[in-house]
Scaffold this active site. Structure first.
Site, mmCIF file in Angstrom:
data_model
loop_
_atom_site.group_PDB
_atom_site.id
_atom_site.type_symbol
_atom_site.label_atom_id
_atom_site.label_comp_id
_atom_site.label_asym_id
_atom_site.label_seq_id
_atom_site.Cartn_x
_atom_site.Cartn_y
_atom_site.Cartn_z
ATOM 1 N N SER A 137 37.700 34.117 5.993
ATOM 2 C CA SER A 137 37.626 33.951 4.363
ATOM 3 C C SER A 137 36.172 33.979 4.354
ATOM 4 O O SER A 137 35.764 34.830 3.258
ATOM 5 C CB SER A 137 38.295 32.649 4.215
ATOM 6 O OG SER A 137 39.631 32.806 4.301
ATOM 7 N N GLY A 138 35.343 33.027 4.852
ATOM 8 C CA GLY A 138 34.149 33.059 4.285
ATOM 9 C C GLY A 138 33.176 34.243 4.710
ATOM 10 O O GLY A 138 32.461 34.670 3.833
ATOM 11 N N LYS A 190 51.499 29.259 7.367
ATOM 12 C CA LYS A 190 52.211 28.058 6.859
ATOM 13 C C LYS A 190 52.785 27.971 5.710
ATOM 14 O O LYS A 190 53.928 27.580 5.535
ATOM 15 C CB LYS A 190 50.758 26.934 7.041
ATOM 16 C CG LYS A 190 51.037 25.543 6.509
ATOM 17 C CD LYS A 190 51.032 25.391 4.980
ATOM 18 C CE LYS A 190 49.897 25.769 4.274
ATOM 19 N NZ LYS A 190 48.661 24.973 4.549
ATOM 20 N N ILE A 204 47.729 18.823 8.871
ATOM 21 C CA ILE A 204 48.597 19.978 9.470
ATOM 22 C C ILE A 204 50.019 19.411 9.879
ATOM 23 O O ILE A 204 51.025 19.897 10.050
ATOM 24 C CB ILE A 204 47.787 20.711 10.729
ATOM 25 C CG1 ILE A 204 46.705 21.457 10.245
ATOM 26 C CG2 ILE A 204 48.736 21.393 11.625
ATOM 27 C CD1 ILE A 204 45.748 22.012 11.473
ATOM 28 N N ASP A 213 33.995 26.768 8.257
ATOM 29 C CA ASP A 213 34.484 25.507 9.304
ATOM 30 C C ASP A 213 33.464 25.449 10.414
ATOM 31 O O ASP A 213 33.396 24.279 10.693
ATOM 32 C CB ASP A 213 35.718 25.962 9.916
ATOM 33 C CG ASP A 213 37.063 25.824 8.960
ATOM 34 O OD1 ASP A 213 36.817 25.484 7.597
ATOM 35 O OD2 ASP A 213 38.051 26.061 9.237
ATOM 36 N N HIS A 228 56.729 19.973 -22.916
ATOM 37 C CA HIS A 228 57.980 19.185 -22.660
ATOM 38 C C HIS A 228 59.335 20.210 -22.308
ATOM 39 O O HIS A 228 59.124 21.188 -23.096
ATOM 40 C CB HIS A 228 58.184 18.273 -23.862
ATOM 41 C CG HIS A 228 59.469 17.332 -23.638
ATOM 42 N ND1 HIS A 228 59.136 16.296 -22.683
ATOM 43 C CD2 HIS A 228 60.566 17.343 -24.090
ATOM 44 C CE1 HIS A 228 60.459 15.648 -22.764
ATOM 45 N NE2 HIS A 228 61.427 16.252 -23.463
HETATM 46 P P1 NDP Z 1 43.115 16.348 10.032
HETATM 47 O O1 NDP Z 1 41.850 15.637 10.182
HETATM 48 O O2 NDP Z 1 43.576 16.411 8.673
HETATM 49 O O3 NDP Z 1 44.245 15.082 10.503
HETATM 50 C C1 NDP Z 1 44.119 14.624 11.965
HETATM 51 C C2 NDP Z 1 45.124 13.866 12.427
HETATM 52 O O4 NDP Z 1 44.920 13.410 13.647
HETATM 53 C C3 NDP Z 1 44.833 12.498 11.733
HETATM 54 O O5 NDP Z 1 46.057 11.648 11.464
HETATM 55 C C4 NDP Z 1 44.062 11.578 12.908
HETATM 56 O O6 NDP Z 1 44.164 10.005 12.668
HETATM 57 C C5 NDP Z 1 44.813 12.180 14.124
HETATM 58 N N1 NDP Z 1 44.081 12.248 15.404
HETATM 59 C C6 NDP Z 1 42.707 12.542 15.363
HETATM 60 N N2 NDP Z 1 42.179 12.260 16.615
HETATM 61 C C7 NDP Z 1 43.332 12.004 17.347
HETATM 62 C C8 NDP Z 1 43.415 11.598 18.726
HETATM 63 N N3 NDP Z 1 42.597 11.867 19.906
HETATM 64 N N4 NDP Z 1 44.870 11.210 18.943
HETATM 65 C C9 NDP Z 1 45.603 10.821 18.002
HETATM 66 N N5 NDP Z 1 45.712 11.194 16.779
HETATM 67 C C10 NDP Z 1 44.443 11.637 16.646
HETATM 68 O O7 NDP Z 1 43.218 17.403 11.058
HETATM 69 P P2 NDP Z 1 44.441 18.560 11.146
HETATM 70 O O8 NDP Z 1 44.326 19.078 12.356
HETATM 71 O O9 NDP Z 1 45.763 18.044 10.423
HETATM 72 O O10 NDP Z 1 43.770 19.603 10.155
HETATM 73 C C11 NDP Z 1 42.611 19.999 10.384
HETATM 74 C C12 NDP Z 1 41.789 20.506 9.104
HETATM 75 O O11 NDP Z 1 42.230 21.792 8.594
HETATM 76 C C13 NDP Z 1 42.032 19.647 7.931
HETATM 77 O O12 NDP Z 1 41.329 18.385 7.946
HETATM 78 C C14 NDP Z 1 41.649 20.500 6.706
HETATM 79 O O13 NDP Z 1 40.361 20.474 6.536
HETATM 80 C C15 NDP Z 1 41.922 21.746 7.414
HETATM 81 N N6 NDP Z 1 43.540 22.013 6.771
HETATM 82 C C16 NDP Z 1 43.760 22.232 5.335
HETATM 83 C C17 NDP Z 1 44.983 22.553 4.915
HETATM 84 C C18 NDP Z 1 45.043 22.527 3.437
HETATM 85 O O14 NDP Z 1 44.116 22.640 2.779
HETATM 86 N N7 NDP Z 1 46.307 22.742 2.923
HETATM 87 C C19 NDP Z 1 46.157 22.689 5.721
HETATM 88 C C20 NDP Z 1 45.762 22.562 7.044
HETATM 89 C C21 NDP Z 1 44.341 22.123 7.649
HETATM 90 P P3 NDP Z 1 43.066 9.355 11.986
HETATM 91 O O15 NDP Z 1 43.547 9.614 10.495
HETATM 92 O O16 NDP Z 1 43.504 7.951 12.431
HETATM 93 O O17 NDP Z 1 41.647 9.860 12.207
#
Ligand code: NDP
Length: 459
Positions: free
Chosen positions: A15-16, A51, A178, A302, A435
């Protein structure tokens, strides 16, 4: 400038990179874009677009159930998962074709292969060197995998979005964007979904009312959300099923998806060789104008790990090009960026959470409501909608808008304009609602929540 092959050489056709290259081409710059895989990047090929198509496809399950309350009899409805995946793949192919055409129409040359930086103005692809006045790094990111035994058995979102067969039991590790989105998809499609989160609730970093509303909705639907779990091992059994081992529990599954964040794709770009600085997470370090530590090399999206959202990468790319070819200041504001989680129900938010607002803005007023959407008065579904406004008390500026429920992303997109323009609570009060809609609640909220201190005083 004429000594270079190109004015701008972009690495990464996501995208970017595509947005920046097309705009530069439209401004008359000589532009090349290099891509090692398919054109389109994460959003089009492995993220937002597939997605959302799967979210829409799977969501019919609830629509069909809800229709009963409105007098419909729908018998024999079933999802052909393979047909949904095939339809989604056809759309991705069409979009890839559109991207190729858009690049061609903007006069951007496509260079296929893996690019490596040679020096501040030179890139090598498949043994051939290209020189450019400026280089733009837009190589994106990729899913992180855990450093645990059995990691070879797990899926990431890349594979989950193209699974040929629906797993009967799916364990999802991670409760972020995700994890929540794909839990909604697979649950609606018919999988038994268990989410393992290492914290206390889904969506850490979001407003607490949002987190509890989604957690409640997911548990009500039958998605099992297990807090405080750290997965230590994934084992494949002789019958092909998987065991997910945590300290005190074992979870059986037919597929395991890790959604634990994404990492910038900086490996192999030759950053060391030319002195482009990266941070501890491997992200390219840029200044406020997306310039790396090498003055002729820029980075957006990213790969810089600022705010990893498609529209942010596009804006960063376009603002950079405005600076390079139109005298813009090149400054991208990463504030009040609206975001949505396409969970079921979806979540959308702009501005800050109540907790962040208390730290950042001092005294705040909080307005919140939770109600049964009109549709569910007949559908009989228990799901509630949650809306919340966070207001800076001194100025009455709305600094946070949070919605969980049907159409939340469509609603919050409009409110993001108001927040950006500095709308006050009184501006919202003076706005007439439409409404009957759910969104009108956001302009008719009257009752402030008592301050937390006031509650403590009473006890
Ligand atoms: P996120 O950062 O959103 O979430 C990661 C999750 O994994 C959190 O619950 C985190 O826990 C957990 N986690 C991290 N490390 C570990 C580990 N070692 N063991 C167990 N759990 C772990 O990442 P995603 O992969 O879901 O998405 C990546 C990015 O992609 C998002 O942050 C966003 O920027 C982008 N994205 C945007 C979307 C949208 O705009 N609709 C859709 C999908 C992705 P904790 O919270 O405790 O750190």
């Amino acid at each position: 400038m004429a000594d270079f092959d190109f004015d701008l050489f972009t690495i990464g056709a996501g995208s970017g990179g595509v947005a920046a290259s097309r705009r530069a081409g439209a401004y008359g710059a000589r532009v090349a874009i290099c891509e090692r895989g398919r054109v389109g990047g994460t959003c089009v090929l492995r993220g937002c677009v597939p997605k959302k198509l799967l979210v829409m496809g799977a969501h019919f399950a609830e629509e069909l159930e809800d229709a009963r309350g409105f007098g419909w009899t729908i018998e024999g409805a079933r999802l052909d998962w393979g047909a949904l995946i095939a339809a989604k793949d056809r759309e991705l192919e069409r979009l890839e074709g559109v991207y190729h055409r858009l690049l061609r129409d903007s006069g951007v040359a496509l260079v296929e292969g893996r690019a490596t930086l040679v020096d501040a103005h030179t890139v090598e692809v498949a043994g051939r060197r290209y020189t450019a006045q400026n280089i733009l790094l837009a190589a994106g990111g990729h899913p992180k995998l855990p450093d645990i035994p059995g990691r070879e058995h797990v899926l990431t979102s890349d594979e989950a979005l193209s699974l040929a067969e629906l797993p009967a039991r799916l364990v999802i590790v991670g409760g972020g964007f995700i994890g929540c989105e794909l839990a909604g998809v697979f649950h609606a499609a018919g999988s038994q979904v268990t989410m393992l989160v290492r914290g206390d609730e889904l969506l850490r970093g979001f407003d607490d009312d949002v987190r509890s509303a989604l957690g409640l909705a997911y548990r009500d639907k039958g998605i099992r959300v297990v807090p405080d779990v750290l997965v230590e091992d994934v084992e494949r059994r002789a019958d092909g099923t998987l065991s997910v081992l945590a300290r005190e529990d074992t979870f059986e599954a037919d597929a395991v998806l890790f959604a634990i964040g994404r990492a910038p794709s900086t490996q192999g770009l030759g950053l060391d060789r030319v002195g482009v600085e990266v941070d501890a997470a491997g992200a390219i370090v840029v200044d406020g104008q997306s310039r790396t530590s090498v003055p002729s090399i820029f980075a957006v999206g990213d790969v810089t790990n600022r705010l990893n959202l498609t529209p942010v990468a596009i804006a960063e790319g376009r603002i950079l090009v405005e600076m390079l070819y139109r005298g813009g200041d090149g400054v991208m504001e990463h504030v009040n960026v609206p975001a949505a989680v396409f969970s079921q129900p979806p979540v959308a938010t702009v501005g800050c959470s109540e907790a962040v607002a208390r730290r950042r803005h001092g005294d705040i007023d909080v307005y919140a409501t939770s109600f049964r959407p009109m549709k569910h008065t007949l559908s009989g579904r228990h799901e509630r909608m949650m809306m919340k406004l966070v207001v800076e008390r001194a100025t009455q500026k709305v600094v946070g808008v949070h919605v969980v429920g049907p159409d939340a992303p469509e609603i919050v997109q409009g409110f993001a304009v108001a927040v950006r323009l500095g709308a006050t609570k009184q501006d919202l009060d003076r706005t007439i609602g439409i409404h009957p809609t759910a969104a009108e609640e956001l302009v008719t909220m009257r009752d402030k929540r008592p301050d937390p201190v006031a509650i403590e005083d009473k006890t």
